[in-house]
Scaffold this active site. Structure first.
Site, PDB file in Angstrom:
ATOM      1  N   ARG A  37       4.854  -7.448  10.898  1.00  0.00           N
ATOM      2  CA  ARG A  37       6.077  -6.657  10.722  1.00  0.00           C
ATOM      3  C   ARG A  37       7.226  -7.545  10.268  1.00  0.00           C
ATOM      4  O   ARG A  37       8.230  -7.077   9.766  1.00  0.00           O
ATOM      5  CB  ARG A  37       6.502  -5.955  12.026  1.00  0.00           C
ATOM      6  CG  ARG A  37       5.578  -4.895  12.598  1.00  0.00           C
ATOM      7  CD  ARG A  37       5.094  -3.912  11.596  1.00  0.00           C
ATOM      8  NE  ARG A  37       3.817  -4.331  11.024  1.00  0.00           N
ATOM      9  CZ  ARG A  37       3.324  -3.852   9.891  1.00  0.00           C
ATOM     10  NH1 ARG A  37       3.964  -2.963   9.189  1.00  0.00           N
ATOM     11  NH2 ARG A  37       2.162  -4.287   9.427  1.00  0.00           N
TER      12      ARG A  37
ATOM     13  N   LYS B 261       0.828  -1.211   0.000  1.00  0.00           N
ATOM     14  CA  LYS B 261       0.000   0.000   0.000  1.00  0.00           C
ATOM     15  C   LYS B 261       0.859   1.255   0.000  1.00  0.00           C
ATOM     16  O   LYS B 261       0.666   2.159  -0.815  1.00  0.00           O
ATOM     17  CB  LYS B 261      -0.925   0.017   1.230  1.00  0.00           C
ATOM     18  CG  LYS B 261      -1.973  -1.070   1.226  1.00  0.00           C
ATOM     19  CD  LYS B 261      -2.905  -0.959   2.426  1.00  0.00           C
ATOM     20  CE  LYS B 261      -2.206  -1.079   3.755  1.00  0.00           C
ATOM     21  NZ  LYS B 261      -1.574  -2.396   3.992  1.00  0.00           N
ATOM     22  N   THR B 262       1.785   1.305   0.925  1.00  0.00           N
ATOM     23  CA  THR B 262       2.616   2.497   1.023  1.00  0.00           C
ATOM     24  C   THR B 262       3.468   2.643  -0.233  1.00  0.00           C
ATOM     25  O   THR B 262       3.658   3.737  -0.770  1.00  0.00           O
ATOM     26  CB  THR B 262       3.496   2.432   2.289  1.00  0.00           C
ATOM     27  OG1 THR B 262       2.637   2.284   3.414  1.00  0.00           O
ATOM     28  CG2 THR B 262       4.338   3.672   2.453  1.00  0.00           C
TER      29      THR B 262
ATOM     30  N   ASP C 284      -1.952   8.084   3.944  1.00  0.00           N
ATOM     31  CA  ASP C 284      -1.562   6.714   4.304  1.00  0.00           C
ATOM     32  C   ASP C 284      -2.148   6.396   5.679  1.00  0.00           C
ATOM     33  O   ASP C 284      -2.473   7.311   6.449  1.00  0.00           O
ATOM     34  CB  ASP C 284      -0.032   6.611   4.342  1.00  0.00           C
ATOM     35  CG  ASP C 284       0.457   5.145   4.274  1.00  0.00           C
ATOM     36  OD1 ASP C 284      -0.399   4.229   4.207  1.00  0.00           O
ATOM     37  OD2 ASP C 284       1.682   4.929   4.275  1.00  0.00           O
ATOM     38  N   GLU C 285      -2.286   5.119   6.006  1.00  0.00           N
ATOM     39  CA  GLU C 285      -2.809   4.686   7.302  1.00  0.00           C
ATOM     40  C   GLU C 285      -4.150   5.362   7.616  1.00  0.00           C
ATOM     41  O   GLU C 285      -4.387   5.850   8.716  1.00  0.00           O
ATOM     42  CB  GLU C 285      -1.792   4.977   8.428  1.00  0.00           C
ATOM     43  CG  GLU C 285      -0.391   4.437   8.185  1.00  0.00           C
ATOM     44  CD  GLU C 285      -0.242   2.941   8.460  1.00  0.00           C
ATOM     45  OE1 GLU C 285      -1.246   2.285   8.815  1.00  0.00           O
ATOM     46  OE2 GLU C 285       0.881   2.428   8.280  1.00  0.00           O
TER      47      GLU C 285
ATOM     48  N   GLN D  28      -5.741  -3.001  10.792  1.00  0.00           N
ATOM     49  CA  GLN D  28      -4.589  -2.417  11.484  1.00  0.00           C
ATOM     50  C   GLN D  28      -4.944  -1.132  12.224  1.00  0.00           C
ATOM     51  O   GLN D  28      -4.074  -0.335  12.556  1.00  0.00           O
ATOM     52  CB  GLN D  28      -3.448  -2.141  10.499  1.00  0.00           C
ATOM     53  CG  GLN D  28      -2.855  -3.415   9.921  1.00  0.00           C
ATOM     54  CD  GLN D  28      -1.652  -3.121   9.038  1.00  0.00           C
ATOM     55  OE1 GLN D  28      -0.634  -2.619   9.490  1.00  0.00           O
ATOM     56  NE2 GLN D  28      -1.763  -3.438   7.762  1.00  0.00           N
TER      57      GLN D  28
HETATM   58  P1  ATP Z   1       1.533  -2.081   5.959  1.00  0.00           P
HETATM   59  O1  ATP Z   1       0.128  -2.570   5.954  1.00  0.00           O
HETATM   60  O2  ATP Z   1       2.354  -2.776   6.974  1.00  0.00           O
HETATM   61  O3  ATP Z   1       1.624  -0.594   5.996  1.00  0.00           O
HETATM   62  P2  ATP Z   1       1.941  -1.938   3.128  1.00  0.00           P
HETATM   63  O4  ATP Z   1       0.739  -2.535   2.520  1.00  0.00           O
HETATM   64  O5  ATP Z   1       2.033  -0.473   3.177  1.00  0.00           O
HETATM   65  O6  ATP Z   1       2.175  -2.559   4.566  1.00  0.00           O
HETATM   66  P3  ATP Z   1       4.534  -1.836   1.921  1.00  0.00           P
HETATM   67  O7  ATP Z   1       5.277  -1.454   3.145  1.00  0.00           O
HETATM   68  O8  ATP Z   1       4.270  -0.818   0.898  1.00  0.00           O
HETATM   69  O9  ATP Z   1       3.176  -2.544   2.355  1.00  0.00           O
HETATM   70  O10 ATP Z   1       5.231  -3.072   1.222  1.00  0.00           O
HETATM   71  C1  ATP Z   1       5.680  -4.191   1.960  1.00  0.00           C
HETATM   72  C2  ATP Z   1       6.987  -4.689   1.387  1.00  0.00           C
HETATM   73  O11 ATP Z   1       6.766  -5.298   0.149  1.00  0.00           O
HETATM   74  C3  ATP Z   1       7.979  -3.584   1.158  1.00  0.00           C
HETATM   75  O12 ATP Z   1       9.271  -4.065   1.446  1.00  0.00           O
HETATM   76  C4  ATP Z   1       7.825  -3.300  -0.322  1.00  0.00           C
HETATM   77  O13 ATP Z   1       8.985  -2.755  -0.865  1.00  0.00           O
HETATM   78  C5  ATP Z   1       7.555  -4.689  -0.876  1.00  0.00           C
HETATM   79  N1  ATP Z   1       6.773  -4.683  -2.113  1.00  0.00           N
HETATM   80  C6  ATP Z   1       5.546  -4.196  -2.297  1.00  0.00           C
HETATM   81  N2  ATP Z   1       5.134  -4.387  -3.565  1.00  0.00           N
HETATM   82  C7  ATP Z   1       6.138  -5.026  -4.204  1.00  0.00           C
HETATM   83  C8  ATP Z   1       6.332  -5.515  -5.535  1.00  0.00           C
HETATM   84  N3  ATP Z   1       5.401  -5.386  -6.476  1.00  0.00           N
HETATM   85  N4  ATP Z   1       7.501  -6.117  -5.806  1.00  0.00           N
HETATM   86  C9  ATP Z   1       8.436  -6.260  -4.858  1.00  0.00           C
HETATM   87  N5  ATP Z   1       8.325  -5.835  -3.598  1.00  0.00           N
HETATM   88  C10 ATP Z   1       7.191  -5.213  -3.262  1.00  0.00           C
HETATM   89 MG    MG Z   2       2.177   0.879   4.808  1.00  0.00          MG
END
Ligand code: ATP
Ligand code: MG
Length: 879
Positions: free
Chosen positions: A644, A40-41, A239-240, A287
């Site tokens: 995490r 997401k981020t 975000d969040e 979350q």
């Molecule tokens: P959270 O819910 O904990 O905030 P999130 O959904 O925001 O998580 P991110 O932190 O953006 O998730 O991504 C999680 C991990 O996966 C990061 O290390 C990110 O770089 C990696 N990632 C996300 N998408 C891809 C992709 N398409 N290819 C490779 N790595 C990815």
């Molecule tokens: Mg995130």
């Protein structure tokens, strides 16, 4: 500033189809709602870069993150993706964005430029002044509690005028001699709120919550201002989003101009220059962990209703964690009701099993973690910066920090002050220092008015002036107070009381010099430090109380470890820990193990994560034991914690945790039970003490000695009190395999019902007993009251936990509430069976968990609720 040029195709490389769709989505409102670690981020960042790469102006973008750290990280990534142009973008938290807006346009709502922002301490001081003027009993209604209520109002955008109306009260701010009707809390809050805002305005100041609320006010009352920002920020990103509160939600709405009747320009590319801005929010309702700050999960749930033509994109692939970790997270969060099930998968493979460890106590838990970190660092070549230790409450960091220091491992504590730097801990230590060395002016002055006793700057100035003039120490000057000019009765009385207090404490300390823990207890009690915190309803103060409890535990520990312990000696060790504490420093470059609370860990990721203190009453927190909505929130926190971890997750717990220098038996966290058993590789499944307890009920041999346990290892030997010492002495002295003769404690659960509030009661012992006994786990604590060697350090007067008395342990072991065995076997219970419970009466079995000696039975007692019971001590009978 101009548009940037970079190849947009590079921005969608490696993204999955849903991620790509989200990055490129062309439309006014977008929700990216997905599970943890699904990118997401990352997608949010890429989407911003995508716009920039397509020639949209950086200055037209507003990105909101939850912390400053997250903002800095996002900015950095964008600079890498699209170049330095990104440095000029507004990427910030809600609060910092609002400060900028108010600095620029606050004058429209009466804020003069250069207004000050009050922190909590300032705000409290102000409320205190107001309370004094209004003759409010601040023992009953603490400034913190009042401030908390005011904060709740502000988070919900309830103005002081609304609040006065609600309370049906005609107070005018600034009015003198107003009498609040006794016992009317609503009116009290309304009047204080009104007066508080009045005085903030006089001081040209805002508090933290005002930053949001007054910005909303500004946007709602000044069309030219809202128009300015609407035309400026054409693209808004949050975000969040699951953790926004109502005020933040309205702020986003106002900024986006969704409610204005301005029509978008049909010719325009993107959001154009008029009409509502484009808004992208990102979040995961699983979350949401800030309900206590007013976060409203409905903001994300209702996004599609709130923003017309909103598009939702779900991301399903997790890129962060192994399947094992995801399975664990999914299994835990699935227990929450009223949530949309999510599919989350990973291509990273099954990976390592989760590693579990049941320690005898918190020190041993910390010691084991430090050993394991040292081991994986050497044997598996894991870098320290790839490791994080997480805990539910700041107070838990103390034993962990010490273990890290002892093992010489580099660590950094994120968020939250280090233990010995915490205000309340410093205050308590300042008392001890002042007792030991009354000439220590700095510490004497620190506590002169802590807790507040009416000795303000003027009094301090008079005493200090006299001391200077006569070459005396500050405290000597107090002793001569009747010779100090300008003293009034209002000063001499509390000053005399302070002097007497310090004399009494010094006498007590002399008599108990070899028992620092008792001196600590006396100081906390007599000084009023504890009382002030206990009266507060602010959750932060609850954790401050925990910290003081920890300090008492440290002292108890010191006592046990040091043959000729003295108070001065104890103070020396705390000073040394504080010193070595500083070494790692904060700083960007880590090379260090990171330690933080679960709340702080939101949005972050680490290859190796230790989730510690997995015990009922620690995590889930005690408060959640009786309240399903709090329990759901705790479970979301567990979900955050588990997710995490990228490569390997550790879960640890302690069978005994010290609070107030007393040892409490801790049941394993229910979240551990919720993780499928086959996912966990238990290095040690039951703590030594638990095995012993379990075996007492049987006539056969001790069970479970034959696995690869590490009794007698250094970390175990380092355990200090409570049953740990008793454990180590019996194991260490070669009694392995022979029955220890602790007959006295066996069967103590027969006193069931007499002391039900005792389980994990440290955190609520001072709450006037309001919680007593209503916790389902309270039932385990039954025998505590029968073991009353300790004196109560609280006001409730009832000894419900045992005092650590390791020196006596060779003579008689402490009774433990978990010691019992009623001979019931889990295999005799089926779902649907009806049982009767000594306290809750009739109930129906809804779940059974076969965990050998620690089998758990979940029973629905109708109006008494659903209770999880440790079978072998549950006072139940099958019908
Ligand atoms: P959270 O819910 O904990 O905030 P999130 O959904 O925001 O998580 P991110 O932190 O953006 O998730 O991504 C999680 C991990 O996966 C990061 O290390 C990110 O770089 C990696 N990632 C996300 N998408 C891809 C992709 N398409 N290819 C490779 N790595 C990815
Ligand atoms: Mg995130």
């Amino acid at each position: 500033m101009g548009p940037v040029m970079c190849d947009p195709r590079s921005l969608i490389e490696g993204l999955n189809p849903q991620q790509e769709e989200a990055v490129k989505y062309y439309g006014q409102a977008l929700l990216i709602g997905a599970g943890a670690g699904s990118g997401k981020t990352r997608v949010l960042t890429r989407r911003i870069a995508w716009l920039l790469a397509h020639g949209f102006w950086a200055s037209s973008i507003l990105a909101i993150t939850f912390t400053n750290k997250a903002a800095a990280e996002m900015r950095e990534r964008l600079v890498t993706l699209v170049g330095p142009e990104a440095e000029h973008m507004w990427i910030s938290t809600f609060h910092s964005a609002c400060v900028r807006i108010l600095r620029r346009d606050g004058k429209e709502i009466g804020l003069k430029s250069g207004f000050s922002i009050y922190d909590t301490a300032d705000s409290e001081r102000l409320v205190k002044l107001i309370a004094a003027d209004l003759n409010i009993d601040t023992k009953r209604y603490t400034p913190r509690m009042l401030l908390g209520k005011i904060s709740d109002c502000k988070n919900a955008l309830v103005s002081w005028k609304d609040q006065l109306k609600k309370a049906n009260c005609d107070y005018t701010p600034g009015q003198r001699g107003y009498q609040v009707s006794a016992g009317d809390v609503d009116e009290l809050v309304a009047v204080v709120y009104a007066e508080y805002q009045h005085r903030l305005a006089l001081a040209n100041a805002v508090d933290f919550d005002d930053l949001i609320m007054r910005t909303v006010e500004l946007l709602q009352t000044c069309p030219q201002v809202s128009e300015y920002y609407r035309h400026r920020f054409r693209y808004i990103f949050v975000d969040e989003y699951q953790d926004t509160n109502h005020a933040q939600y309205v702020l986003v709405r106002e900024l986006s101009g969704i409610d204005s009747d301005e029509q978008p320009d049909p010719q325009a590319r993107g959001a154009g220059r008029v009409g509502p801005s484009w808004i992208t929010v990102v979040g995961d309702s699983d979350q949401s962990i800030y309900a206590f700050r007013g976060a409203d999960i409905r903001n994300i749930q209702d996004f599609e209703q709130d923003f017309p033509n909103a598009k939702t994109i779900m991301l399903e692939q997790n890129y962060r964690s192994t399947q094992t970790i995801l399975d664990a997270a999914n299994a835990v969060i699935a227990k929450n009701e009223n949530r949309k099930p999510k599919k989350l998968w990973t291509a990273l493979g099954q990976g390592d099993k989760i590693v579990g460890y049941a320690a005898d106590n918190a020190q041993q838990e910390a010691g084991w973690i430090a050993n394991e970190i040292a081991r994986i660092h050497t044997e598996e070549d894991v870098a320290y910066r790839d490791i994080a230790i997480m805990y539910r409450a700041n107070a838990q960091s103390r034993s962990l920090e010490e273990a890290m220091i002892n093992a010489n491992l580099p660590y950094q504590l994120v968020g939250g002050t280090k233990f010995y730097e915490r205000r309340e801990v410093k205050d308590a230590i300042a008392y001890l220092q002042a007792i030991v060395n009354p000439a220590d002016n700095v510490n004497v002055r620190r506590i002169l008015n802590v807790p507040k006793r009416g000795l303000g700057a003027r009094a301090e100035g008079l005493v200090a002036g006299y001391a200077d003039a006569h070459g005396l120490t500050f405290f000597e000057s107090i002793e001569h107070m009747d010779q100090i000019e300008g003293m009034t009765g209002r000063t001499t009385k509390p000053l005399g009381a302070f002097r007497d207090l310090m004399h009494e404490l010094a006498d007590f300390a002399k008599e108990h010099d070899s028992k620092p823990s008792e001196v600590v207890a006396e100081v906390l009690d007599k000084s009023g430090l504890l009382e002030e915190l206990q009266r507060s309803e602010d959750p932060q103060d609850a954790s401050r109380v925990d910290n003081l409890s920890q300090l008492q535990s440290v002292a108890a520990e010191f006592e046990q470890n040091t043959p000729d312990a003295t108070l001065a000696g104890f103070l020396e060790t705390t000073a040394l820990v504080a010193d070595s504490d500083q070494l790692p420093g904060e700083g960007e470059d880590s090379g260090k193990v990171t330690m933080m609370t679960l709340h702080t860990a939101k949005g972050l990721e680490y290859p190796y994560v230790f989730l510690t203190g997995m015990e009922q009453g620690t995590f889930p927190h005690q408060r959640a034991m009786e309240d399903t909505s709090e329990l759901s929130e705790e479970r979301r926190l567990a979900y955050v914690g588990i997710t995490r971890a990228k490569r390997r997750l550790y879960v640890t717990r302690a069978a005994v945790r010290a609070q107030w220098g007393q040892a409490n038996d801790m049941m394993p966290s229910q979240f551990l039970d919720e993780i499928p058993d086959e996912l966990i590789d238990w290095k040690r499944r039951e703590a030594g003490v638990e095995r012993m307890r379990a075996s007492w009920g049987d006539d056969d041999e001790f069970g479970g000695w034959d696995d690869d346990d590490d009794f007698g290892s250094t970390s175990f030997g380092g355990s200090m009190y409570g049953s740990s010492t008793y454990g180590s002495s019996s194991y260490g002295s070669g009694s392995r395999g022979s029955h220890p003769t602790y007959g006295s404690s066996h069967g103590s659960h027969s006193s069931y019902g007499s002391g039900r509030s005792s389980y994990g009661s440290g955190s609520r012992r001072f709450s006037g007993g309001s919680h007593s006994g209503s916790s389902s786990y309270g039932s385990y604590g039954s025998s505590r009251s029968s073991y009353g060697s300790g004196k109560p350090s609280g006001k409730s007067g009832k000894v419900t936990t045992r005092r650590a008395k390791p020196k006596d342990l060779t003579k008689s072991a402490p009774a433990s509430s978990l010691d019992g065995n009623n001979g019931l076997s889990i295999s005799d219970f089926q779902i649907g069976d009806r049982i009767t419970h000594d306290h809750y009466g009739l109930g129906k079995v809804i779940e059974t968990q076969d965990k050998g000696a620690n089998s758990v039975i979940t029973v629905d007692f109708g109006t008494d609720g659903v209770k999880r019971l440790l079978l072998r001590v549950a006072p139940i009978e099958k019908l």
